[in-house]
Write a protein that holds these residues in place. Structure first.
Motif, PDB file in Angstrom:
ATOM      1  N   GLY A  47       0.918  -1.050   0.220  1.00  0.00           N
ATOM      2  CA  GLY A  47       0.322  -0.179  -0.127  1.00  0.00           C
ATOM      3  C   GLY A  47       0.888   1.253   0.041  1.00  0.00           C
ATOM      4  O   GLY A  47       2.238   0.880  -0.139  1.00  0.00           O
ATOM      5  N   TRP A  48       0.449   2.493   0.232  1.00  0.00           N
ATOM      6  CA  TRP A  48       0.732   3.984   0.249  1.00  0.00           C
ATOM      7  C   TRP A  48       0.158   4.204   1.307  1.00  0.00           C
ATOM      8  O   TRP A  48      -0.976   4.451   1.499  1.00  0.00           O
ATOM      9  CB  TRP A  48       1.215   4.176  -0.611  1.00  0.00           C
ATOM     10  CG  TRP A  48      -0.639   4.272  -0.977  1.00  0.00           C
ATOM     11  CD1 TRP A  48      -1.069   2.931  -2.114  1.00  0.00           C
ATOM     12  CD2 TRP A  48      -0.778   6.062  -1.629  1.00  0.00           C
ATOM     13  NE1 TRP A  48      -2.605   4.359  -2.612  1.00  0.00           N
ATOM     14  CE2 TRP A  48      -2.405   5.421  -2.282  1.00  0.00           C
ATOM     15  CE3 TRP A  48      -1.220   6.925  -0.981  1.00  0.00           C
ATOM     16  CZ2 TRP A  48      -3.569   6.174  -1.934  1.00  0.00           C
ATOM     17  CZ3 TRP A  48      -1.865   7.778  -0.559  1.00  0.00           C
ATOM     18  CH2 TRP A  48      -3.400   8.067  -1.155  1.00  0.00           C
ATOM     19  N   VAL A  49       1.166   5.484   1.609  1.00  0.00           N
ATOM     20  CA  VAL A  49       0.749   6.520   2.714  1.00  0.00           C
ATOM     21  C   VAL A  49       1.335   8.107   2.162  1.00  0.00           C
ATOM     22  O   VAL A  49       2.345   8.058   1.264  1.00  0.00           O
ATOM     23  CB  VAL A  49       0.915   7.133   3.590  1.00  0.00           C
ATOM     24  CG1 VAL A  49       0.165   5.510   4.717  1.00  0.00           C
ATOM     25  CG2 VAL A  49       2.783   6.462   4.136  1.00  0.00           C
ATOM     26  N   SER A  50       0.790   8.509   2.139  1.00  0.00           N
ATOM     27  CA  SER A  50       0.631  10.646   1.073  1.00  0.00           C
ATOM     28  C   SER A  50       1.021  11.370   2.630  1.00  0.00           C
ATOM     29  O   SER A  50       0.692  11.588   3.943  1.00  0.00           O
ATOM     30  CB  SER A  50      -0.423  10.643   0.928  1.00  0.00           C
ATOM     31  OG  SER A  50       0.462  11.997   0.601  1.00  0.00           O
ATOM     32  N   VAL A  51       2.208  11.685   2.387  1.00  0.00           N
ATOM     33  CA  VAL A  51       3.108  12.545   3.437  1.00  0.00           C
ATOM     34  C   VAL A  51       3.520  14.129   2.890  1.00  0.00           C
ATOM     35  O   VAL A  51       3.963  14.258   1.986  1.00  0.00           O
ATOM     36  CB  VAL A  51       4.480  11.688   4.200  1.00  0.00           C
ATOM     37  CG1 VAL A  51       3.806  10.906   4.540  1.00  0.00           C
ATOM     38  CG2 VAL A  51       5.609  11.449   3.327  1.00  0.00           C
ATOM     39  N   PRO A  52       3.942  15.269   3.694  1.00  0.00           N
ATOM     40  CA  PRO A  52       4.140  16.235   3.400  1.00  0.00           C
ATOM     41  C   PRO A  52       5.897  15.994   2.482  1.00  0.00           C
ATOM     42  O   PRO A  52       6.291  15.317   2.252  1.00  0.00           O
ATOM     43  CB  PRO A  52       4.742  16.808   4.428  1.00  0.00           C
ATOM     44  CG  PRO A  52       3.585  16.595   4.984  1.00  0.00           C
ATOM     45  CD  PRO A  52       3.296  14.848   5.413  1.00  0.00           C
ATOM     46  N   ARG A  53       6.551  16.802   1.703  1.00  0.00           N
ATOM     47  CA  ARG A  53       7.224  16.432   0.550  1.00  0.00           C
ATOM     48  C   ARG A  53       8.717  16.443   1.427  1.00  0.00           C
ATOM     49  O   ARG A  53       8.378  17.415   2.497  1.00  0.00           O
ATOM     50  CB  ARG A  53       7.267  17.490  -0.307  1.00  0.00           C
ATOM     51  CG  ARG A  53       6.475  17.193  -1.291  1.00  0.00           C
ATOM     52  CD  ARG A  53       6.462  17.857  -2.693  1.00  0.00           C
ATOM     53  NE  ARG A  53       5.594  17.393  -3.448  1.00  0.00           N
ATOM     54  CZ  ARG A  53       4.821  16.655  -4.732  1.00  0.00           C
ATOM     55  NH1 ARG A  53       6.048  15.613  -4.569  1.00  0.00           N
ATOM     56  NH2 ARG A  53       4.586  16.296  -5.328  1.00  0.00           N
ATOM     57  N   GLY A  54       9.739  15.485   1.195  1.00  0.00           N
ATOM     58  CA  GLY A  54      10.469  15.589   2.290  1.00  0.00           C
ATOM     59  C   GLY A  54      10.234  15.196   3.638  1.00  0.00           C
ATOM     60  O   GLY A  54      11.315  15.348   4.317  1.00  0.00           O
ATOM     61  N   ALA A  55       9.144  15.240   3.921  1.00  0.00           N
ATOM     62  CA  ALA A  55       8.922  14.047   5.757  1.00  0.00           C
ATOM     63  C   ALA A  55       9.893  12.636   5.160  1.00  0.00           C
ATOM     64  O   ALA A  55      10.199  12.248   4.482  1.00  0.00           O
ATOM     65  CB  ALA A  55       7.739  13.677   5.002  1.00  0.00           C
ATOM     66  N   ASP A  56       9.962  12.505   6.975  1.00  0.00           N
ATOM     67  CA  ASP A  56      10.769  11.435   7.302  1.00  0.00           C
ATOM     68  C   ASP A  56       9.803   9.842   7.144  1.00  0.00           C
ATOM     69  O   ASP A  56       8.972  10.533   7.497  1.00  0.00           O
ATOM     70  CB  ASP A  56      10.938  11.624   9.288  1.00  0.00           C
ATOM     71  CG  ASP A  56      11.945  12.140   9.475  1.00  0.00           C
ATOM     72  OD1 ASP A  56      13.189  13.099   8.700  1.00  0.00           O
ATOM     73  OD2 ASP A  56      12.134  12.861  11.382  1.00  0.00           O
TER      74      ASP A  56
END
Length: 558
Positions: A47-56
């Motif tokens: 699967g996948w998750v969305s994060v802020p760009r450059g996040a850990d």
């Protein structure tokens, strides 16, 4: 309009397998996170998750009724719609189903928020009850068991000192031989290197032990040839070796469960380090970067690590190598590999047979030998083509006949010649290495053997033709027909197309199944032989629980 949307959504779900999820389901209310479990099958979760760009990297948890059984990190970018920077994750969970019931709920969550699961909603319930309970799984995990790379539940390699002792002993054997014969240092690579550098020991969920050497050659094919030579040396030393396209799988014959993998690397003409198996990083390692190896304490023993180990780790696994990724998968994460250094499939076959011949010992000839030896018209001179470990060659020799055994396996030929000396029949039974796909070499060997023979010769092939690709068989038969004289004979036994679906005692090597009577017809029509006997069926060569479907033919050259 609402009915139309429902019908469209239903059509999409039926054709693609994806169910539309409401925005408030897709988005975790506590974290503002967006994600989806796209696959939850018997063995894998993706699967996948969305994060802020450059996040850990984001930690993803797999739970059974609230109990965490595995965790991984969503760290690699993947394109998923307009959800910012999406990161993928992956679990392997093959054994999980043995410890759950239909009452349990399996969830995948981030920061305590469950992700929707395609086709299931916010959790998945098992279809069947496992053989064990969730309580048993909790007990085993509290005692140090983890889900390994293949999804099997195993004692963490960090705690499995018995495995550590065995694998380090095997590594020591390989390291010593390769250093003595080739002068190469065998060092830790791939997961073993990663564990040594990042964790100071083996990775708990690992399943094997990886080692490598840097070849002195700069050509991919030459370095592959050298790895095959090393395989033969290891076989002769008493180890069990399986030759893959990019590595050797090496086992202790007394303990087949213990294995190390030996990879070959080399610097090409541009001075760049090449890995035929491949790398998941985008950096380069140049010849000027290579500072040799250093010895370290490892798993109760001593082993070699590249001096530039951290640079190698980044080259092999990418810049995020310091963050554990239990869901890492080479088939998906590999960035590049050196195709020129891969070993042809035929190399694996040759090593397989060399390995087999070193282990197989028979006290008497085959049933086919008995049938041919009992014929009154069988010539005194035998050319045993594809003689293997020499089983039937010895039997013909003990029966007083003169024999030349031919096989492409140099290890098999060497072993067979030594046994002939041991049996006291070396004066009339000799062996030579010859690859029948090499028409000039085959022609030379047959011509010399026929010139030395006093009278007609029998070309004898037992269980050989079904081990050859069709084009190699055509080469063999064409040269044989060209060299054969009037009165020379031919005898062969091989598996037919009727045998393909039957169980096999030895199943790891190549077999080509062909129509027996059709081959007999080609002997007459194409290769200049008249048939004296042909037979097809079972009960001809029973071995343990195996009773193959065979074709036997005896013919004489016109």
């Amino acid at each position: 309009m609402g009915q139309l949307k429902q019908r469209v959504n239903g059509l999409v779900e039926r054709t693609t397998g994806y169910r539309f999820v409401r925005a408030d389901q897709l988005r975790g209310l506590k974290t503002g996170m967006v994600g989806l479990v796209e696959q939850f099958t018997g063995g894998e979760v993706n699967g996948w998750v969305s994060v802020p760009r450059g996040a850990d990297p984001v930690r993803v948890s797999l739970q059974v009724s609230g109990f965490e059984v595995a965790a991984t990190w969503a760290s690699d970018a993947v394109k998923r719609g307009n959800y910012g920077e999406a990161r993928r994750f992956h679990f392997r969970i093959k054994d999980i189903w043995q410890y759950v019931t239909t009452d349990d709920k399996l969830t995948v969550s981030v920061d305590g928020v469950a992700l929707p699961i395609t086709k299931h909603g916010m959790y998945l319930r098992p279809r069947n009850n496992g053989q064990h309970s969730l309580g048993e799984l909790k007990r085993r995990m509290s005692n140090g068991h983890v889900f390994g790379q293949t999804g099997r539940l195993q004692l963490s390699k960090k705690l499995d000192t018995e495995w550590q002792d065995k694998v380090m002993g095997l590594y020591g054997q390989v390291r010593e031989l390769v250093k003595e014969v080739y002068g190469y240092d065998v060092f830790f690579v791939y997961g073993t290197l990663l564990g040594a550098v990042r964790e100071g020991g083996v990775i708990g969920h690992d399943v094997d032990f990886d080692a490598a050497y840097v070849s002195r050659h700069s050509d991919g094919k030459v370095s592959a040839d050298e790895l095959q030579e090393i395989a033969f040396r290891l076989v002769e030393s008493g180890l069990d070796v399986e030759c893959k396209r990019t590595a050797l799988h090496i086992h202790d014959t007394k303990d087949p469960e213990t294995r190390i993998d030996l990879f070959h690397t080399y610097f090409n003409d541009e001075g760049l380090l090449q890995f035929p198996f491949g790398v998941a990083g985008t950096t380069e390692v140049r010849k000027s970067d290579w500072k040799g190896t250093k010895e370290i304490d490892f798993c109760g023993g001593r082993g070699l690590l590249p001096v530039n180990a951290e640079q190698m780790a980044e080259h092999l696994y990418g810049e995020g190598w310091r963050t554990p990724k239990p869901g890492f998968k080479w088939a998906r994460d590999r960035v590049k590999s050196d195709q020129s250094g891969m070993m042809p499939l035929s190399y694996g076959e040759e090593v397989y047979w060399s390995n087999f011949y070193m282990r197989a010992n028979f006290d008497s000839g085959s049933t086919f030998f008995e049938a041919i030896n009992a014929r009154e018209d069988t010539p005194q001179n035998i050319i045993d083509i594809g003689c293997g470990q020499g089983r039937d060659s010895y039997a013909f020799g003990k029966a007083g006949r003169t024999v030349l055994g031919m096989d492409r396996s140099k290890v098999g030929v060497k072993h067979a010649a030594a046994k002939a000396e041991e049996f006291g029949i070396a004066d009339r039974v000799r062996f030579t290495a010859c690859d029948v796909s090499d028409a000039p070499a085959l022609r030379k060997n047959l011509t010399e053997a026929l010139a030395a023979a006093d009278g007609p010769v029998l070309f004898y092939m037992r269980f050989f033709l079904h081990s050859l690709p069709e084009e190699v068989q055509n080469t063999l038969m064409s040269v044989l027909s060209e060299c054969a004289r009037t009165g020379d004979m031919f005898a062969a036994e091989f598996r037919t197309d009727k045998d393909e679906a039957l169980e096999k005692t030895y199943g790891k090597h190549f077999r080509r199944y062909q129509n027996g009577p059709a081959f007999g017809q080609s002997l007459k029509d194409t290769y200049g032989f008249d048939l004296l006997h042909e037979q097809e069926g079972r009960g001809l060569s029973v071995y343990k629980d195996e009773d193959p479907e065979l074709y036997r033919v005896v013919a004489i050259h016109r």
